[in-house]
Design a protein around this motif. Sequence first.
Motif, PDB file in Angstrom:
ATOM      1  N   ARG A  48       2.983  -5.418  -7.103  1.00  0.00           N
ATOM      2  CA  ARG A  48       1.642  -5.566  -6.542  1.00  0.00           C
ATOM      3  C   ARG A  48       0.647  -4.765  -7.375  1.00  0.00           C
ATOM      4  O   ARG A  48       0.975  -3.716  -7.923  1.00  0.00           O
ATOM      5  CB  ARG A  48       1.620  -5.070  -5.088  1.00  0.00           C
ATOM      6  CG  ARG A  48       2.395  -5.980  -4.148  1.00  0.00           C
ATOM      7  CD  ARG A  48       2.754  -5.292  -2.843  1.00  0.00           C
ATOM      8  NE  ARG A  48       3.413  -6.247  -1.944  1.00  0.00           N
ATOM      9  CZ  ARG A  48       4.702  -6.559  -2.017  1.00  0.00           C
ATOM     10  NH1 ARG A  48       5.471  -5.997  -2.935  1.00  0.00           N
ATOM     11  NH2 ARG A  48       5.216  -7.438  -1.168  1.00  0.00           N
ATOM     12  N   CYS A  49      -0.575  -5.249  -7.428  1.00  0.00           N
ATOM     13  CA  CYS A  49      -1.610  -4.475  -8.116  1.00  0.00           C
ATOM     14  C   CYS A  49      -1.919  -3.236  -7.277  1.00  0.00           C
ATOM     15  O   CYS A  49      -1.677  -3.215  -6.058  1.00  0.00           O
ATOM     16  CB  CYS A  49      -2.863  -5.315  -8.347  1.00  0.00           C
ATOM     17  SG  CYS A  49      -3.851  -5.610  -6.864  1.00  0.00           S
ATOM     18  N   PRO A  50      -2.436  -2.201  -7.890  1.00  0.00           N
ATOM     19  CA  PRO A  50      -2.650  -0.942  -7.150  1.00  0.00           C
ATOM     20  C   PRO A  50      -3.517  -1.103  -5.909  1.00  0.00           C
ATOM     21  O   PRO A  50      -3.219  -0.512  -4.870  1.00  0.00           O
ATOM     22  CB  PRO A  50      -3.316  -0.041  -8.195  1.00  0.00           C
ATOM     23  CG  PRO A  50      -2.904  -0.587  -9.513  1.00  0.00           C
ATOM     24  CD  PRO A  50      -2.794  -2.067  -9.319  1.00  0.00           C
ATOM     25  N   LYS A  51      -4.583  -1.887  -6.006  1.00  0.00           N
ATOM     26  CA  LYS A  51      -5.488  -1.995  -4.862  1.00  0.00           C
ATOM     27  C   LYS A  51      -4.841  -2.750  -3.712  1.00  0.00           C
ATOM     28  O   LYS A  51      -5.051  -2.419  -2.537  1.00  0.00           O
ATOM     29  CB  LYS A  51      -6.805  -2.651  -5.293  1.00  0.00           C
ATOM     30  CG  LYS A  51      -7.647  -1.745  -6.178  1.00  0.00           C
ATOM     31  CD  LYS A  51      -9.013  -2.324  -6.477  1.00  0.00           C
ATOM     32  CE  LYS A  51      -9.834  -1.366  -7.340  1.00  0.00           C
ATOM     33  NZ  LYS A  51     -11.169  -1.903  -7.677  1.00  0.00           N
ATOM     34  N   GLU A  52      -4.038  -3.773  -4.017  1.00  0.00           N
ATOM     35  CA  GLU A  52      -3.345  -4.481  -2.939  1.00  0.00           C
ATOM     36  C   GLU A  52      -2.374  -3.546  -2.233  1.00  0.00           C
ATOM     37  O   GLU A  52      -2.305  -3.489  -0.996  1.00  0.00           O
ATOM     38  CB  GLU A  52      -2.589  -5.694  -3.477  1.00  0.00           C
ATOM     39  CG  GLU A  52      -1.821  -6.447  -2.369  1.00  0.00           C
ATOM     40  CD  GLU A  52      -0.757  -7.386  -2.906  1.00  0.00           C
ATOM     41  OE1 GLU A  52       0.067  -7.845  -2.093  1.00  0.00           O
ATOM     42  OE2 GLU A  52      -0.734  -7.646  -4.124  1.00  0.00           O
ATOM     43  N   ALA A  53      -1.590  -2.795  -3.010  1.00  0.00           N
ATOM     44  CA  ALA A  53      -0.640  -1.860  -2.413  1.00  0.00           C
ATOM     45  C   ALA A  53      -1.376  -0.835  -1.552  1.00  0.00           C
ATOM     46  O   ALA A  53      -0.959  -0.522  -0.427  1.00  0.00           O
ATOM     47  CB  ALA A  53       0.167  -1.168  -3.502  1.00  0.00           C
ATOM     48  N   MET A  54      -2.465  -0.300  -2.084  1.00  0.00           N
ATOM     49  CA  MET A  54      -3.252   0.678  -1.340  1.00  0.00           C
ATOM     50  C   MET A  54      -3.776   0.092  -0.031  1.00  0.00           C
ATOM     51  O   MET A  54      -3.648   0.715   1.040  1.00  0.00           O
ATOM     52  CB  MET A  54      -4.430   1.142  -2.204  1.00  0.00           C
ATOM     53  CG  MET A  54      -5.503   1.927  -1.471  1.00  0.00           C
ATOM     54  SD  MET A  54      -6.874   2.411  -2.544  1.00  0.00           S
ATOM     55  CE  MET A  54      -7.634   0.809  -2.919  1.00  0.00           C
ATOM     56  N   GLU A  55      -4.362  -1.078  -0.097  1.00  0.00           N
ATOM     57  CA  GLU A  55      -4.980  -1.667   1.091  1.00  0.00           C
ATOM     58  C   GLU A  55      -3.957  -1.989   2.167  1.00  0.00           C
ATOM     59  O   GLU A  55      -4.197  -1.764   3.363  1.00  0.00           O
ATOM     60  CB  GLU A  55      -5.762  -2.918   0.691  1.00  0.00           C
ATOM     61  CG  GLU A  55      -7.017  -2.596  -0.107  1.00  0.00           C
ATOM     62  CD  GLU A  55      -7.626  -3.812  -0.789  1.00  0.00           C
ATOM     63  OE1 GLU A  55      -7.035  -4.922  -0.649  1.00  0.00           O
ATOM     64  OE2 GLU A  55      -8.671  -3.664  -1.442  1.00  0.00           O
ATOM     65  N   ARG A  56      -2.785  -2.473   1.772  1.00  0.00           N
ATOM     66  CA  ARG A  56      -1.762  -2.788   2.761  1.00  0.00           C
ATOM     67  C   ARG A  56      -1.219  -1.532   3.426  1.00  0.00           C
ATOM     68  O   ARG A  56      -0.992  -1.496   4.640  1.00  0.00           O
ATOM     69  CB  ARG A  56      -0.646  -3.614   2.124  1.00  0.00           C
ATOM     70  CG  ARG A  56      -1.086  -5.021   1.738  1.00  0.00           C
ATOM     71  CD  ARG A  56       0.054  -5.877   1.243  1.00  0.00           C
ATOM     72  NE  ARG A  56       1.119  -6.023   2.249  1.00  0.00           N
ATOM     73  CZ  ARG A  56       2.213  -6.748   2.054  1.00  0.00           C
ATOM     74  NH1 ARG A  56       2.398  -7.389   0.897  1.00  0.00           N
ATOM     75  NH2 ARG A  56       3.127  -6.841   2.994  1.00  0.00           N
ATOM     76  N   LEU A  57      -1.012  -0.506   2.644  1.00  0.00           N
ATOM     77  CA  LEU A  57      -0.506   0.736   3.208  1.00  0.00           C
ATOM     78  C   LEU A  57      -1.548   1.413   4.099  1.00  0.00           C
ATOM     79  O   LEU A  57      -1.224   1.894   5.192  1.00  0.00           O
ATOM     80  CB  LEU A  57      -0.059   1.672   2.085  1.00  0.00           C
ATOM     81  CG  LEU A  57       1.220   1.238   1.355  1.00  0.00           C
ATOM     82  CD1 LEU A  57       1.387   2.026   0.061  1.00  0.00           C
ATOM     83  CD2 LEU A  57       2.441   1.416   2.253  1.00  0.00           C
ATOM     84  N   GLN A  58      -2.791   1.468   3.631  1.00  0.00           N
ATOM     85  CA  GLN A  58      -3.835   2.080   4.457  1.00  0.00           C
ATOM     86  C   GLN A  58      -4.030   1.307   5.761  1.00  0.00           C
ATOM     87  O   GLN A  58      -4.265   1.908   6.823  1.00  0.00           O
ATOM     88  CB  GLN A  58      -5.154   2.151   3.679  1.00  0.00           C
ATOM     89  CG  GLN A  58      -5.206   3.230   2.614  1.00  0.00           C
ATOM     90  CD  GLN A  58      -5.462   4.621   3.196  1.00  0.00           C
ATOM     91  OE1 GLN A  58      -5.546   4.810   4.405  1.00  0.00           O
ATOM     92  NE2 GLN A  58      -5.572   5.614   2.315  1.00  0.00           N
ATOM     93  N   ALA A  59      -3.915  -0.011   5.722  1.00  0.00           N
ATOM     94  CA  ALA A  59      -4.046  -0.808   6.943  1.00  0.00           C
ATOM     95  C   ALA A  59      -2.973  -0.441   7.964  1.00  0.00           C
ATOM     96  O   ALA A  59      -3.187  -0.561   9.177  1.00  0.00           O
ATOM     97  CB  ALA A  59      -3.979  -2.289   6.602  1.00  0.00           C
ATOM     98  N   ALA A  60      -1.825   0.023   7.455  1.00  0.00           N
ATOM     99  CA  ALA A  60      -0.727   0.417   8.343  1.00  0.00           C
ATOM    100  C   ALA A  60      -0.821   1.887   8.738  1.00  0.00           C
ATOM    101  O   ALA A  60       0.014   2.368   9.520  1.00  0.00           O
ATOM    102  CB  ALA A  60       0.606   0.149   7.650  1.00  0.00           C
ATOM    103  N   GLY A  61      -1.804   2.608   8.207  1.00  0.00           N
ATOM    104  CA  GLY A  61      -1.961   4.021   8.539  1.00  0.00           C
ATOM    105  C   GLY A  61      -1.276   4.974   7.603  1.00  0.00           C
ATOM    106  O   GLY A  61      -1.176   6.171   7.900  1.00  0.00           O
ATOM    107  N   VAL A  62      -0.801   4.471   6.454  1.00  0.00           N
ATOM    108  CA  VAL A  62      -0.123   5.322   5.470  1.00  0.00           C
ATOM    109  C   VAL A  62      -1.129   5.734   4.398  1.00  0.00           C
ATOM    110  O   VAL A  62      -1.711   4.864   3.736  1.00  0.00           O
ATOM    111  CB  VAL A  62       1.061   4.592   4.817  1.00  0.00           C
ATOM    112  CG1 VAL A  62       1.734   5.485   3.779  1.00  0.00           C
ATOM    113  CG2 VAL A  62       2.056   4.139   5.872  1.00  0.00           C
ATOM    114  N   PRO A  63      -1.355   7.028   4.185  1.00  0.00           N
ATOM    115  CA  PRO A  63      -2.290   7.447   3.135  1.00  0.00           C
ATOM    116  C   PRO A  63      -1.822   6.973   1.761  1.00  0.00           C
ATOM    117  O   PRO A  63      -0.715   7.283   1.319  1.00  0.00           O
ATOM    118  CB  PRO A  63      -2.268   8.976   3.223  1.00  0.00           C
ATOM    119  CG  PRO A  63      -1.794   9.274   4.603  1.00  0.00           C
ATOM    120  CD  PRO A  63      -0.818   8.181   4.932  1.00  0.00           C
ATOM    121  N   ALA A  64      -2.658   6.203   1.089  1.00  0.00           N
ATOM    122  CA  ALA A  64      -2.334   5.660  -0.234  1.00  0.00           C
ATOM    123  C   ALA A  64      -3.626   5.467  -1.002  1.00  0.00           C
ATOM    124  O   ALA A  64      -4.688   5.245  -0.412  1.00  0.00           O
ATOM    125  CB  ALA A  64      -1.576   4.334  -0.111  1.00  0.00           C
ATOM    126  N   GLY A  65      -3.528   5.545  -2.323  1.00  0.00           N
ATOM    127  CA  GLY A  65      -4.722   5.365  -3.135  1.00  0.00           C
ATOM    128  C   GLY A  65      -4.388   4.855  -4.517  1.00  0.00           C
ATOM    129  O   GLY A  65      -3.499   5.381  -5.185  1.00  0.00           O
TER     130      GLY A  65
END
Length: 788
Positions: free
Chosen positions: A683-700
């Motif tokens: 996954r591209c970085p922004k997709e990975a970040m957005e999916r994780l943040q949507a689940a409540g996992v801090p990611a950037g």
Amino acid sequence: MAYDPPLSGVRILDLSTGPMTAVGRLLADLGAEVTPVDLRGVTGQATIGPHVDAVPLGTAIDRHGMRSVAVDPTTAGGRRRWTKMLADADILIESTRPGSAAEAALDVHRIHADHPACVILSLSDFGRDTDFSGWQATTPVLHALTSELSRSGIPGREPLVPPGDRLPYQVAAAQAAVMVLSVYLDRLRTGAGDLIDFSILDGAMAALDPPFGTAGTASVGVPISAQRRDWNAERQRYPIVACKDGHVRICLLAKRQWRGMFEWMGSPIEFADPRFDSLRERFASPTLLAAIERFCADKTRAELEVAGQRHGVPTAAVLTLDEALATEQVRERGFLRDAELAPGVAAPVPVGVTEIDGVRASALNAPVDRPARTVSAPVLSGRPRRDEGLPLEGLRVLDLGVIVVGSDTGRLFGDLGADVVKIENSAYPDGLRGNLKYMTQGFAAGHRNKRSIGIDLRSRRGRALAHRLVAQSDVVLTNFKPGVAETLGMDHATLRTVNPGIVVVDSSAFGPTGPWAKRLGYGPLVRAAAGFTAAWVYPGEPDTFCDTVTVYPDHVCARIGTLAALAVLLRRERTGTGGSVSVAQSEVMLSHLGADIAADVLQRRGHQRCDRPQHDAPWGLFPAAGADAWVAVTVRDDADWAALCATIERPDLHTDPELADSAGRDRHRARIDGAVRAWTTTRCPKEAMERLQAAGVPAGAVLHAADVPEWGYYVQRRAFREELHPHGAEPFTMENAQIHAERVADPPLGQAPLLGEQTRQIAAELLGLSDPQIDELLAAGVLEIIQP
């Protein structure tokens, strides 16, 4: 004269928890009465380690000397007490999570309506006014989203998170403290408070290593926004070379420094060609660095430091943190002092990060008897006001600062409405300028919203003109080489005879006293001497120094200097007199490691550290799809772990009893990292970040500088603007909004000046000179204007 803490009488209620309790510490050390409040249903229990004997040292240091109170607003008595506390407070600090029940229970908008004179600092990871308000941050996430990580580490390897587990929060705290104090100073003359929506990400981006801020001379004219990880360039900029007992870092940026190095090496014929006077030529040489390494190999760090200084080559030993703390400089300046952080737990803590009137500004040094509360601003209230929504309107600042810390301190004042006049001269130009006839992005970023007057301070007539400006000013900013301010008559001892109300800020590498006071201070050399460079390496690889591209600590030191100056200006409203401020960049850095220093000392004294592992798993950087693409993924607790497993579709990991708690996950960190890596690489970085943040996992996503202004979060926060400068080759991207508050406007659009661009205007307006008088002073070289 007894020490008068500048914020004495300022009453602050602090509901924050977690790493941003650092804001209250900064204000308390300047004299404010900070009261931590445990407000039932609102405040959390987040604490900051390291944990020793079950004591969270980061929290204990931030709260040391403060008297906490508990209030239950669900009872009638508790509500009355809380209402009275708010009525008596000058500033309220809170950090409820956006969208939470705690945020609703506190209701800062109602507090603002009911107590309009109170200044409210509302802290959150991503602000409260964007689509990203529900996102969550950790240290790696903040480093990723500020673009810092895109410039840290060896190309081809994972980006390297800088030392200091709270570093982005601590620099953000300095930014937050400046903003809240500037608004409070304005409140004293207007009577109106405000509600500040402060984003920790904004503060970290601006105060750590801003991608579109000023860059030091080691950038060789390349703006930070255009820099990427480059191992060869890292080794050339402020090169670190091995020696007999470790490493030293040297500075060979200026022609005179190279000439000193050439002579020191015995004038080798291989490098006698005058072309080596050029920084670019030295960078391009395939043999110069190797020759320097051979020259240093049989000498000790101490020998090289002494000889380097003798030859005019700034040289610093690369010290470990323990070595840095053991130096005579740190000991003589009294930076650390033992304090009881809990019953039976006494450890060394920083004694403030500034000196006010020659005294370390710390709650540890505060007198028992405090002066009366300041309730008005008689000095500033008499100033004309443009009513442009800028809290520092009516102040005048003389800016003699240079390079990064000098430029950024004055820029903060200018962005917040002060009239900032930069005094400069072409004989000793600001090293940030480069060519005097055109504008660079770095200079434009650091000197916007300023005017420039060219004055030769070496001449008697020039100093007299400067002193006439001082008589009409509030603040003077300097960061000269040691002894220069005194020689030019621009030190506090001289200027207070000209204007007793003047506030003089001096920023230096190691402070104005101690055996290192006269050392030249370049940021990378200060990092080496303070133990940061030795820690900014890959684990288990002590020679992989990766701190060269960063501009830390210049930007945060600018905030610390600005904060202290504002505090002394506030004190002036009740005393009528100004004061001096000194900032030692090395001590600001060491303060960011304060909890780690305390933990190490306590462990050596026999206390038990009890927070292993320090971080849950996963916690770090993971490769994503694309070239040099990375994403920070961090799990803080069991809830994050469950959300992560669901997001990456690995229920087997969640149900594995070996991974049921943080200790188990730490034992199997490699296995967990492999599972996360398998998911992120597709996954591209922004997709990975957005999916994780949507689940409540801090990611950037690890943003590169060019990505930052276009990312939706920064767009919604009005973080950047584009400027077409008449003397620039192309449009410049500039930082924009500083304070998000109802009564505060975005910074003015004043463009950075050429040297002396407003000389005639300032000479006429402030010095009262006629055109013939100005012409005569220009002809004599006392005044100066550079024509493009």
